[in-house]
Design an enzyme around this catalytic site. Structure first.
Site, short mmCIF file in Angstrom:
data_model
loop_
_atom_site.label_atom_id
_atom_site.label_comp_id
_atom_site.label_asym_id
_atom_site.label_seq_id
_atom_site.Cartn_x
_atom_site.Cartn_y
_atom_site.Cartn_z
N LYS A 13 0.83 -1.21 0.00
CA LYS A 13 0.00 0.00 0.00
C LYS A 13 0.87 1.26 0.00
CE LYS A 13 -2.27 -0.93 3.85
NZ LYS A 13 -1.61 -2.17 4.32
N ARG A 88 -9.23 0.91 9.65
CA ARG A 88 -8.90 -0.48 9.99
C ARG A 88 -10.01 -1.16 10.79
NH1 ARG A 88 -2.98 0.54 9.67
NH2 ARG A 88 -1.82 -1.40 9.85
N ARG A 127 11.97 -7.80 4.64
CA ARG A 127 11.89 -6.37 4.99
C ARG A 127 12.43 -6.10 6.39
NH1 ARG A 127 6.26 -2.96 4.62
NH2 ARG A 127 6.07 -3.17 6.86
N ARG A 133 12.11 -1.72 11.40
CA ARG A 133 10.85 -1.41 12.07
C ARG A 133 10.60 -2.43 13.15
NH1 ARG A 133 5.65 0.03 8.38
NH2 ARG A 133 4.60 -0.95 10.13
N ARG A 144 -0.10 -8.36 13.76
CA ARG A 144 -0.65 -7.38 12.80
C ARG A 144 -1.52 -8.08 11.76
NH1 ARG A 144 4.67 -4.83 10.72
NH2 ARG A 144 3.36 -3.53 9.40
#
Ligand code: AMP
Length: 190
Positions: A13, A88, A127, A133, A144
């Site tokens: 996204k 969300r 990633r 992160r 998540r």
């Protein structure tokens, strides 16, 4: 034109939103980016949300709704917003519709990037090493993904009922996905 880029974490996204900012001059409204900025600035809000985010859980609806509301005038002036990571929950989706209606505006299109859980887990493993992160670690990512499946995916029928939903295969290359999104944006709408 107000667009929601919809999909699980790591679906692409953010990547697609950044491209649309360049090609369509729309404003990118990512609640995740706003919350990370709050944490980086050391603000009260940042302190409140950092633990929640690190664990991969959702922060409260009130917080993200307020963050979005503050940015709507800017998006309106630019001619439209790309919502990324918001809404969300159903409460967020309803609040967004109300805030926009109040301003004489609305969501025009919801583009869902479809990527299966297995592919997402693989993407995120790569990633995590680069992004640094904290919530990309495998445990938080699982939380998540679960939050997406249990609290966010149920919004799909809401947008389908409102005739806003377009589904795009998110498994292709960045350019292929971009092409499919452009097609959806440029298609005549009902
Ligand atoms: P993102 O960058 O969109 O993946 O968001 C990172 C994290 O920020 C999420 O895992 C949540 O903890 C929090 N967050 C971002 N957007 C929202 C939202 N709309 N509702 C609740 N929590 C959010």
């Amino acid at each position: 034109m107000n667009l929601i880029l919809f999909g699980p974490p790591a679906a692409g996204k953010g990547t697609q939103a950044k491209r649309l900012v360049e090609t369509r001059k729309m404003v990118h409204l990512s609640t995740g980016d706003m919350l990370r900025a709050a944490i980086a600035s050391g603000s009260e809000l940042g302190k409140r949300v950092s633990g929640i985010m690190e664990r991969g859980e959702l922060v409260s609806d009130g917080i993200v709704i307020e963050l979005i509301e503050q940015r709507l005038p800017e998006a309106e002036a630019a001619g439209g917003a790309i919502f990324d990571g918001f809404p969300r929950t159903l409460a967020q989706a309803q609040a967004l519709d109300e805030m926009l209606a109040h301003r004489g505006s609305r969501i025009d299109l919801v583009v869902r990037l479809k990527v299966d859980d297995e592919a997402l887990m693989q993407r995120i493993a790569g990633r995590y090493a680069e992004s640094g992160r904290p919530d990309d670690n495998p445990e938080s990512f699982k939380v998540r993904l679960d939050a997406y499946n249990s609290q966010t995916a149920p919004l799909l029928p809401y947008y389908e009922n409102h005739k806003k939903l377009v589904q795009v295969d998110g498994m292709g290359s960045i350019d292929d996905v971009a092409g499919a999104i452009d097609q959806a944006l440029d298609a005549p709408r009902w």
